[in-house]
Scaffold this motif. Structure first.
Motif, PDB file in Angstrom:
ATOM      1  N   ASP A 257       0.806  -1.236   0.000  1.00  0.00           N
ATOM      2  CA  ASP A 257       0.000   0.000   0.000  1.00  0.00           C
ATOM      3  C   ASP A 257       0.834   1.278   0.000  1.00  0.00           C
ATOM      4  O   ASP A 257       0.425   2.298   0.562  1.00  0.00           O
ATOM      5  N   ALA A 258       1.972   1.248  -0.638  1.00  0.00           N
ATOM      6  CA  ALA A 258       2.820   2.442  -0.675  1.00  0.00           C
ATOM      7  C   ALA A 258       2.125   3.619  -1.354  1.00  0.00           C
ATOM      8  O   ALA A 258       2.391   4.780  -1.027  1.00  0.00           O
ATOM      9  N   ALA A 259       1.211   3.334  -2.271  1.00  0.00           N
ATOM     10  CA  ALA A 259       0.601   4.398  -3.079  1.00  0.00           C
ATOM     11  C   ALA A 259      -0.344   5.301  -2.308  1.00  0.00           C
ATOM     12  O   ALA A 259      -0.665   6.395  -2.779  1.00  0.00           O
ATOM     13  N   ASN A 260      -0.815   4.864  -1.150  1.00  0.00           N
ATOM     14  CA  ASN A 260      -1.792   5.704  -0.440  1.00  0.00           C
ATOM     15  C   ASN A 260      -1.449   5.948   1.028  1.00  0.00           C
ATOM     16  O   ASN A 260      -2.260   6.502   1.767  1.00  0.00           O
ATOM     17  N   MET A 261      -0.230   5.583   1.459  1.00  0.00           N
ATOM     18  CA  MET A 261       0.152   5.851   2.846  1.00  0.00           C
ATOM     19  C   MET A 261       0.626   7.287   3.018  1.00  0.00           C
ATOM     20  O   MET A 261       1.031   7.950   2.069  1.00  0.00           O
ATOM     21  N   LEU A 262       0.598   7.740   4.283  1.00  0.00           N
ATOM     22  CA  LEU A 262       1.075   9.074   4.633  1.00  0.00           C
ATOM     23  C   LEU A 262       2.541   9.010   5.038  1.00  0.00           C
ATOM     24  O   LEU A 262       2.936   8.137   5.825  1.00  0.00           O
ATOM     25  N   GLU A 263       3.340   9.927   4.504  1.00  0.00           N
ATOM     26  CA  GLU A 263       4.734  10.038   4.946  1.00  0.00           C
ATOM     27  C   GLU A 263       4.739  10.337   6.445  1.00  0.00           C
ATOM     28  O   GLU A 263       4.068  11.266   6.901  1.00  0.00           O
ATOM     29  N   LEU A 264       5.485   9.576   7.220  1.00  0.00           N
ATOM     30  CA  LEU A 264       5.473   9.715   8.674  1.00  0.00           C
ATOM     31  C   LEU A 264       5.888  11.117   9.120  1.00  0.00           C
ATOM     32  O   LEU A 264       5.383  11.632  10.116  1.00  0.00           O
ATOM     33  N   ASN A 265       6.768  11.738   8.369  1.00  0.00           N
ATOM     34  CA  ASN A 265       7.209  13.076   8.777  1.00  0.00           C
ATOM     35  C   ASN A 265       6.138  14.151   8.588  1.00  0.00           C
ATOM     36  O   ASN A 265       6.320  15.295   9.000  1.00  0.00           O
ATOM     37  N   LEU A 266       5.009  13.781   7.986  1.00  0.00           N
ATOM     38  CA  LEU A 266       3.886  14.705   7.815  1.00  0.00           C
ATOM     39  C   LEU A 266       2.807  14.508   8.871  1.00  0.00           C
ATOM     40  O   LEU A 266       1.863  15.302   8.955  1.00  0.00           O
ATOM     41  N   LEU A 267       2.936  13.464   9.673  1.00  0.00           N
ATOM     42  CA  LEU A 267       1.852  13.091  10.581  1.00  0.00           C
ATOM     43  C   LEU A 267       1.595  14.136  11.661  1.00  0.00           C
ATOM     44  O   LEU A 267       0.434  14.505  11.919  1.00  0.00           O
ATOM     45  N   GLU A 268       2.633  14.607  12.316  1.00  0.00           N
ATOM     46  CA  GLU A 268       2.412  15.518  13.444  1.00  0.00           C
ATOM     47  C   GLU A 268       1.709  16.803  13.005  1.00  0.00           C
ATOM     48  O   GLU A 268       0.740  17.243  13.655  1.00  0.00           O
ATOM     49  N   ASP A 269       2.168  17.412  11.939  1.00  0.00           N
ATOM     50  CA  ASP A 269       1.533  18.650  11.477  1.00  0.00           C
ATOM     51  C   ASP A 269       0.065  18.413  11.113  1.00  0.00           C
ATOM     52  O   ASP A 269      -0.795  19.257  11.393  1.00  0.00           O
ATOM     53  N   LEU A 270      -0.215  17.274  10.498  1.00  0.00           N
ATOM     54  CA  LEU A 270      -1.600  16.951  10.154  1.00  0.00           C
ATOM     55  C   LEU A 270      -2.449  16.828  11.416  1.00  0.00           C
ATOM     56  O   LEU A 270      -3.560  17.380  11.491  1.00  0.00           O
ATOM     57  N   LEU A 271      -1.946  16.119  12.410  1.00  0.00           N
ATOM     58  CA  LEU A 271      -2.716  15.918  13.628  1.00  0.00           C
ATOM     59  C   LEU A 271      -2.973  17.235  14.365  1.00  0.00           C
ATOM     60  O   LEU A 271      -4.050  17.428  14.942  1.00  0.00           O
ATOM     61  N   VAL A 272      -2.009  18.132  14.354  1.00  0.00           N
ATOM     62  CA  VAL A 272      -2.202  19.445  14.978  1.00  0.00           C
ATOM     63  C   VAL A 272      -3.368  20.175  14.311  1.00  0.00           C
ATOM     64  O   VAL A 272      -4.230  20.762  14.984  1.00  0.00           O
ATOM     65  N   LYS A 273      -3.427  20.136  12.993  1.00  0.00           N
ATOM     66  CA  LYS A 273      -4.536  20.772  12.274  1.00  0.00           C
ATOM     67  C   LYS A 273      -5.868  20.118  12.626  1.00  0.00           C
ATOM     68  O   LYS A 273      -6.884  20.801  12.806  1.00  0.00           O
ATOM     69  N   LEU A 274      -5.848  18.813  12.745  1.00  0.00           N
ATOM     70  CA  LEU A 274      -7.088  18.077  13.014  1.00  0.00           C
ATOM     71  C   LEU A 274      -7.581  18.331  14.444  1.00  0.00           C
ATOM     72  O   LEU A 274      -8.795  18.358  14.684  1.00  0.00           O
ATOM     73  N   ILE A 275      -6.670  18.519  15.366  1.00  0.00           N
ATOM     74  CA  ILE A 275      -7.069  18.862  16.733  1.00  0.00           C
ATOM     75  C   ILE A 275      -7.804  20.206  16.736  1.00  0.00           C
ATOM     76  O   ILE A 275      -8.806  20.376  17.447  1.00  0.00           O
ATOM     77  N   ARG A 276      -7.340  21.151  15.920  1.00  0.00           N
ATOM     78  CA  ARG A 276      -8.017  22.449  15.838  1.00  0.00           C
ATOM     79  C   ARG A 276      -9.431  22.295  15.279  1.00  0.00           C
ATOM     80  O   ARG A 276     -10.374  22.950  15.719  1.00  0.00           O
ATOM     81  N   VAL A 277      -9.588  21.426  14.269  1.00  0.00           N
ATOM     82  CA  VAL A 277     -10.913  21.173  13.718  1.00  0.00           C
ATOM     83  C   VAL A 277     -11.807  20.570  14.797  1.00  0.00           C
ATOM     84  O   VAL A 277     -12.969  20.978  14.974  1.00  0.00           O
ATOM     85  N   ARG A 278     -11.264  19.611  15.533  1.00  0.00           N
ATOM     86  CA  ARG A 278     -12.017  18.960  16.603  1.00  0.00           C
ATOM     87  C   ARG A 278     -12.461  19.970  17.655  1.00  0.00           C
ATOM     88  O   ARG A 278     -13.600  19.971  18.101  1.00  0.00           O
ATOM     89  N   GLU A 279     -11.553  20.837  18.054  1.00  0.00           N
ATOM     90  CA  GLU A 279     -11.883  21.855  19.047  1.00  0.00           C
ATOM     91  C   GLU A 279     -12.981  22.789  18.558  1.00  0.00           C
ATOM     92  O   GLU A 279     -13.827  23.236  19.333  1.00  0.00           O
ATOM     93  N   ALA A 280     -12.988  23.064  17.274  1.00  0.00           N
ATOM     94  CA  ALA A 280     -13.962  23.992  16.706  1.00  0.00           C
ATOM     95  C   ALA A 280     -15.372  23.452  16.716  1.00  0.00           C
ATOM     96  O   ALA A 280     -16.334  24.226  16.756  1.00  0.00           O
ATOM     97  N   ILE A 281     -15.518  22.124  16.683  1.00  0.00           N
ATOM     98  CA  ILE A 281     -16.866  21.553  16.609  1.00  0.00           C
ATOM     99  C   ILE A 281     -17.414  21.102  17.951  1.00  0.00           C
ATOM    100  O   ILE A 281     -18.577  20.764  18.074  1.00  0.00           O
ATOM    101  N   LEU A 282     -16.547  21.075  18.988  1.00  0.00           N
ATOM    102  CA  LEU A 282     -16.998  20.632  20.311  1.00  0.00           C
ATOM    103  C   LEU A 282     -17.760  21.742  21.030  1.00  0.00           C
ATOM    104  O   LEU A 282     -17.476  22.916  20.864  1.00  0.00           O
TER     105      LEU A 282
END
Length: 269
Positions: free
Chosen positions: A244-269
């Motif tokens: 599944d190399a064609a659709n995985m996320l580069e590990l070095n991109l994970l933290e920045d993505l999660l930070v953005k997603l936490i902000r989205v989560r906070e906005a809807i709570l």
């Protein structure tokens, strides 16, 4: 939050994260990826379950990588769980896999193509472990109620449902976000698979394609409509990943993505 004894940050308001490589390719690689994701999850107070398939049974080509050996891969998953004090999840494909895998991991995952296999669901339920059922690409969200019923009526209330998109023609998938609240109405946690939902299956080469540039889009939308968790396959050396190399996320991109997603989560709570 899941009632898993090993899951950390369970009182956090953050979403659940299931993440790791597609397949267990070897001990060193799996431990290295686990260590990096655990550090990120702890830093961001995200409840985390390490993901890795002990074998890959659904492959297009006969020469595709299927695993390093069942027991060897399961022992690596067990070691990760103990060393990093995190729960682990792996796929099972046959009824006989259930008890075997349950001896090593905390969550058993039912692949999307097998979500209607009654004997497999019942075998997973009988282990008492959490059972994460991937929604079939060919099924509506409402029809997943029957998978939930099969597990619960066999005495196991520990069920998770994961969306991974719907078949759209022969070589693409599309996500219908109406399915997330629909499946949440069954009173189970609902997770969005942000990487498999971007697969482009049935390519003429026999190697599945993907659109990993859209992982952030899929993840943001899922959190915005109330997903309880995200499933993200990630690797620190994607060009050499064996599955599944064609659709995985580069590990070095994970933290920045999660930070953005936490902000989205906070906005809807």
């Amino acid at each position: 939050m899941l009632n898993l004894s090993k899951i950390k940050h369970k009182d956090s308001k953050n979403f659940l994260l299931m993440a790791g490589p597609c397949a267990i390719e070897g001990e060193d690689i799996a431990l290295r990826i686990a260590e990096k994701v655990v550090k990120i999850a702890d830093k961001l107070a995200i409840p985390y379950i390490f993901k890795g398939s002990f074998k890959k049974a659904n492959r297009s080509r006969i020469d595709s990588f299927t695993g390093i050996g069942d027991e060897k891969a399961l022992k690596i998953l067990e070691k990760i769980g103990k060393q990093f004090d995190v729960p682990t999840v792996t796929d099972i494909h046959e009824s006989t896999d259930a008890a075997m895998a349950a001896a090593y991991v905390d969550v058993l995952q039912i692949p999307a193509f097998l979500c209607r296999q009654t004997d497999l669901l019942l075998a997973a339920a009988e282990t008492g472990k959490y059972v994460n059922v991937k929604k079939g690409q060919f099924l509506s969200a409402s029809s997943m109620k029957f998978a939930v019923d099969k597990i619960k009526e066999n005495g196991n209330n520990n069920v998770i449902l994961t969306d991974r998109g719907n078949t759209f023609g022969y070589q693409d998938l599309i996500v219908d976000y109406r399915g997330i609240p629909e499946m949440k109405s069954f009173n189970v946690p609902v997770v969005m698979d942000c990487t498999h939902s971007l697969q482009q299956p049935n390519q003429t080469t026999g190697i599945t394609g993907g659109k990993p540039a859209l992982i952030e889009t899929i993840a943001k939308a899922a959190i915005a409509v109330g997903a309880d968790g995200l499933f993200i396959e990630t690797h620190d050396d994607i060009k050499n990943a064996k599955s599944d190399a064609a659709n995985m996320l580069e590990l070095n991109l994970l933290e920045d993505l999660l930070v953005k997603l936490i902000r989205v989560r906070e906005a809807i709570l």
